[in-house]
Design a protein around this motif. Structure first.
Motif: not given
Length: 320
Positions: A258-262, A121-124, A276-284
């Motif tokens: 928590d962006f839930w899943g990458v 997952t991807w977390v900020l 996944t690229r979209f979620k990562k574009s917000f930092g974290g």
């Protein structure tokens, strides 16, 4: 003893899917659930049925002691194995939210399964100042959020289960375009009724153009479901709504988003590569789990289950 377990639960940081909140929701869905705990673990186990028999599933669980996860897991598996035999379940499915090497898990007689919940997952971190959070996001997305009211966009929140159709109607539009099966309306409505979910709605002239469902639990906001009207893509409405959910979470005291899943794949053809690229574009940063693993209780029946499951996946691929 109850206080002792409560203190341990705080230290172990259970995922939402291993909470009493999720247990209540799962029971609304018609499942039988079990709550077990020991000095160094706790687990919400959900009883599932197949044509071959029952199995127990601990989504993103069991919750383990981060200081001694292996010992903790052994204790949890022993308790789950006992529960499985009582419920005539032929295997137990787990998803530890600590990263344990596959060789270690195999030594515990666990068998790697196709992942149910994402293994990454991807977390900020929401503790820095708001200005820092915004500055670390992609500039075009941050700019769109700063100026969204100038475009006539409004954002509101609701916990009214009857309004879930706003999201499901948008999801249906996206599903028809991208060829996937959207979430069931009753399923999402039950989540709102359970109290941990909030629906965000973005509108122009009081007409919904995007919606997102988030979950809040134990200082963490989870990004669950989202859809937008494709006619408004140029307004970056999905990014605007996501940033607002992040800022609102921070302002209400949450410490993590928590962006839930990458995916960890760098292959542009991977089905999760785009979002996944979209979620990562917000930092974290990335957070790795152990993935989905099964503990067979009745090995022969479990092997038969694996064969049937594999065959079903092949049939679905052929039909696509």
């Amino acid at each position: 003893m109850a206080l002792k377990y409560a203190i341990i639960a705080v230290i172990m940081r259970a995922h939402l899917l291993q909470s009493r909140n999720w247990q209540s929701y799962t029971e609304l869905e018609g499942y039988k659930t079990f709550w077990i705990e020991g000095e160094d673990y706790q687990a919400l186990a959900i009883l599932h049925h197949t044509k071959l028999g029952n199995y127990l599933f601990c989504p993103y669980g069991p919750t383990l002691d981060p200081d001694s996860p292996l010992s903790s897991l052994k204790h949890a598996l022993s308790a789950l194995q006992k529960l499985a035999k009582e419920q005539q379940a032929f295997f137990v499915r787990i998803e530890p939210t600590v990263e344990l090497h596959s060789d270690i898990l195999k030594k515990l007689d666990l068998v790697k399964s196709h992942d149910i919940e994402p293994a990454h997952t991807w977390v900020l971190d929401l503790t820095p100042p708001q200005t820092d959070l915004i500055d670390r996001m992609e500039k075009n997305k941050a700019r769109a959020w700063r100026n969204y009211t100038k475009k006539g966009i409004s954002i509101r929140t609701t916990k009214n289960p009857e309004e879930i159709t706003i999201l499901t109607n948008l999801l249906q539009q996206v599903a028809e375009r991208d060829k996937f099966t959207p979430q069931d309306e009753k399923h999402l409505k039950n989540q709102l009724e359970s109290g941990f979910a909030t629906l965000y709605v973005s509108e122009i002239d009081k007409q919904p153009i995007a919606a997102s469902l988030v979950y809040d639990y134990d200082g963490i906001r989870y990004y669950a479901h989202a859809a937008a009207n494709d006619d408004y893509r140029k307004l970056a409405i999905g990014a605007i709504l996501l940033i607002q959910m992040i800022i609102d979470a921070k302002n209400t005291g949450a410490h993590e988003f928590d962006f839930w899943g990458v995916t960890t794949s760098d292959d542009p053809s991977h089905p999760w590569y785009g979002f996944t690229r979209f979620k990562k574009s917000f930092g974290g940063q990335i957070k790795n789990y152990s993935g989905t693993w099964d503990l067979p209780i009745h090995p022969v029946k479990y092997r038969l289950y694996q064969m049937v499951r594999h065959a079903n996946r092949l049939v679905r691929k052929i039909r696509k």
